[in-house]
Design an enzyme around this catalytic site. Structure first.
Site, PDB file in Angstrom:
ATOM      1  N   CYS A   1      -4.942   2.579  -3.628  1.00  0.00           N
ATOM      2  CA  CYS A   1      -3.638   2.890  -2.798  1.00  0.00           C
ATOM      3  C   CYS A   1      -2.351   2.096  -2.993  1.00  0.00           C
ATOM      4  CB  CYS A   1      -3.885   3.212  -1.442  1.00  0.00           C
ATOM      5  SG  CYS A   1      -4.847   4.747  -1.342  1.00  0.00           S
TER       6      CYS A   1
ATOM      7  N   HIS B   1       0.778  -1.138  -0.038  1.00  0.00           N
ATOM      8  CA  HIS B   1      -0.064   0.106  -0.035  1.00  0.00           C
ATOM      9  C   HIS B   1       0.871   1.111   0.129  1.00  0.00           C
ATOM     10  CE1 HIS B   1      -2.851   2.871   1.826  1.00  0.00           C
ATOM     11  NE2 HIS B   1      -3.705   2.170   1.383  1.00  0.00           N
TER      12      HIS B   1
ATOM     13  N   ASP C   1       2.746  -4.260   8.032  1.00  0.00           N
ATOM     14  CA  ASP C   1       1.679  -3.584   7.686  1.00  0.00           C
ATOM     15  C   ASP C   1       0.643  -4.639   8.038  1.00  0.00           C
ATOM     16  OD1 ASP C   1      -0.461  -2.454   6.612  1.00  0.00           O
ATOM     17  OD2 ASP C   1       0.353  -1.830   4.914  1.00  0.00           O
TER      18      ASP C   1
ATOM     19  N   GLN D   1      -4.536  -4.598   6.930  1.00  0.00           N
ATOM     20  CA  GLN D   1      -5.504  -5.794   6.174  1.00  0.00           C
ATOM     21  C   GLN D   1      -5.863  -7.040   7.038  1.00  0.00           C
ATOM     22  OE1 GLN D   1      -8.808  -5.252   4.276  1.00  0.00           O
ATOM     23  NE2 GLN D   1      -7.185  -4.007   3.727  1.00  0.00           N
TER      24      GLN D   1
ATOM     25  N   LYS E   1     -10.878  -0.975  10.384  1.00  0.00           N
ATOM     26  CA  LYS E   1     -10.777  -1.929   9.402  1.00  0.00           C
ATOM     27  C   LYS E   1     -11.113  -3.183  10.272  1.00  0.00           C
ATOM     28  CE  LYS E   1      -7.264  -0.344   6.131  1.00  0.00           C
ATOM     29  NZ  LYS E   1      -8.156   0.499   5.092  1.00  0.00           N
TER      30      LYS E   1
END
Lengths: 143, 415
Positions: free
Chosen positions: B372, B131, B208, B211, B234
């Site tokens: 993104c 991302h 990261d 998600q 999220k």
């Protein structure tokens, strides 16, 4: 040549038949998009892209005998439909009328309702670009 | 698809859906189908109530007040930190820093660890599926410190070419920053299998987790990562809250990120000494209410159980894959063996923007565009995709409706 407001009123009439039905409005836009003749590859270049549109729009303008001819294209069908209405209204008009035009049809056909803000911004960029062409041709004419 | 632990099923989806008031509305005259969960998912009543309860009963500024409300607010805020530490199995609550989101978490690591400990010529390694939040902070750092940014390429199916990892890790590699689950492709990266190699090369592993955090079991000690960043919004929690997990040994070495109140021990006009971790990294009044309600979001996930959620989302994912592939000209982008519930696709001759607008007229919310991840799109020669992403409240019937609507839309656009 019909006046800008005359053509706008025609478009408003055409949309009024659809009675604000979202599905039908979008389908109608797609039909309009399909009818717009595509720009040739030599015009579909970076220089002719209108900035601010979520989908790509190419716009070219020619100035002859006091009127501007616009041609436009998009890589998406719905945007093409939107663009085709602007071309129908503003192409063939003189720079002064284009600059002073109030494009009330956008609000009247409820475009804001079914074309979200981000996409409206794209439309605004397209209108701005058309008016900029009008301004430039007018300046050229007055030289 | 990834299934870990015991097999369990969602017994009563209607009951779960009843927890989400926002789902029960008409959009463009049709019942809302919300498939934009990878961008942000919806909030259950318990989270809404937690926000309301906090502001109605407990709000005051935290940490400094001696009055009862300040005590209560501080306790609620710190309880959230403790609960977050348990949720991702951090060794201690002090390793949990509250941020505004994953983006801030990654920027914090780049700006503090990166600025202080990296030297010109050092290398940062990422993958081609990152991302922008896990690309741009490193690019900025590389420019400032004269570092080299290296990128692991992808296979056609959306997996990273991990066989190249050994050759791309050099003695100058200092940071390896990788997405746990791709927001565009759904691909789950094998983080725990990478950490040994990364550490042996003398680098740290930054993850990261934006998600992954609502969909996968997160155990930062088992993953053996040095930093893990995630976003509350999220994972059924409020917007504006994120978590940066960092190993104590690094957090202690790192300089503060922002200066201000909360993060200081003592200030004179000549010199300031800083608080201990985690407060050193939380300058100013934090987003107290949303942090407090984030704890309730974690409890919502725990109550249903990650395994149950994974199981349910995999069912939706497998069904969507199978049904979508039957649509003429549709191509799935991202077919890795291990995926979270994200389905990206393109349809030959039809622009993703048109598909998105037309699905919206049917009440179906999907995301269209580059998500993104522009370098990823470029790598596959795409401008963008249509992305449908699932949460625990989505149903098989909704997937069927997506497929059915899409089929009709594609035919209409092609005619």
């Amino acid at each position: 040549m019909k006046s800008i407001n005359h053509i706008q009123d025609e478009i408003i009439d055409e949309f009024s038949i659809l009675e604000g039905d979202l599905d039908m409005c979008v389908e109608y836009l797609i039909e309009l998009g399909k009818k717009l003749s595509p720009l040739s590859d030599k015009h579909r270049v970076e220089d002719n892209i209108v900035k601010g549109c979520q989908s790509k729009v190419w716009l070219i303008a020619n100035f002859q005998q006091g009127t501007i001819t616009f041609q436009a294209d998009s890589n998406t069908m719905i945007t093409k439909g939107l663009v085709s209405m602007l071309v129908r209204i503003l192409s063939g008009q003189n720079p002064d009328d284009i600059l002073n035009s109030d494009l009330y049809f956008i609000h009247k056909i409820g475009m804001n309702r079914f074309i979200g803000t981000q996409r409206s911004n794209g439309l605004a960029a397209m209108i701005k670009q058309m008016k900029l062409y009008a301004l430039a041709f007018m300046a050229k004419e007055q030289k | 698809m990834s299934n870990s632990g015991h097999i369990s099923q969602i017994d009563n989806l209607t009951q779960i859906r009843a927890e989400f008031p926002i789902l029960h509305q008409q959009v463009n005259g049709k019942p809302l189908v919300y498939f934009d969960n990878a961008a942000s998912n919806q909030k259950p009543l318990s989270v809404l109530n937690a926000l309301d309860h906090y502001y109605r009963n407990d709000h005051a500024n935290i940490h400094r007040g001696i009055h009862t409300l300040a005590e209560r607010a501080t306790e609620a805020y710190e309880l959230s930190r403790k609960r977050t530490a348990e949720f991702i199995n951090a060794a201690e609550p002090e390793e949990i820093i509250f941020t505004s989101g994953t983006t801030e978490g990654l920027n914090l690591v780049a700006s503090t660890y990166g600025r202080k400990l990296l030297k010109p010529g050092d290398e940062v390694l990422i993958t081609n599926m990152e991302h922008h939040s896990n690309i741009v902070p490193w690019q900025m750092l590389c420019e400032e410190k004269d570092l080299k940014l290296k990128v692991l390429p992808l296979r056609d199916n959306g997996e990273v070419k991990w066989e190249l990892l050994d050759s791309m890790l050099t003695e100058r590699t200092r940071i390896v920053s990788i997405v746990h689950a791709s927001n565009s492709l759904g691909t789950i990266n094998p983080i725990s299998e990478l950490s040994d190699k990364v550490h042996q090369a003398g680098a740290i592993l930054v993850v990261d987790g934006a998600q992954a955090s609502a969909h996968l079991e997160i155990d930062v000690q088992a993953l053996n990562c040095d930093f893990y960043a995630l976003s509350s919004h999220k994972m059924y929690g409020p917007t504006g809250v994120g978590v940066l997990y960092g190993k104590r040994k690094w957090l202690e070495k790192m300089p503060p990120y922002k200066g201000g109140g909360e993060m200081i021990k003592e200030v004179t006009l000549e010199k300031t000494t800083y608080s201990d971790i985690p407060h050193k990294f939380e300058a100013g009044t934090p987003n107290i209410a949303d942090v407090v309600a984030f704890k309730t979001a974690i409890e919502f996930i725990d109550e249903i159980g990650k395994n149950t959620i994974i199981q349910h989302e995999n069912k939706l994912l497998n069904h969507a894959h199978a049904e979508l592939e039957a649509i003429d000209g549709l191509r799935l982008i991202g077919t890795a063996a291990e995926k979270v519930g994200v389905v990206s696709f393109v349809v030959d001759g039809v622009h993703h923007f048109d598909l998105g607008v037309m699905l919206d007229t049917k009440g179906i919310a999907v995301r269209t565009g580059h998500h993104c991840t522009q370098p990823l799109m470029e790598c596959y020669g795409l401008e963008g995709t249509v992305r449908a992403s699932f949460s625990v409240y989505n149903t098989i019937e909704e997937v069927d409706l997506l497929v059915e609507s899409l089929d009709a839309i594609v035919k209409k656009l092609r005619n």
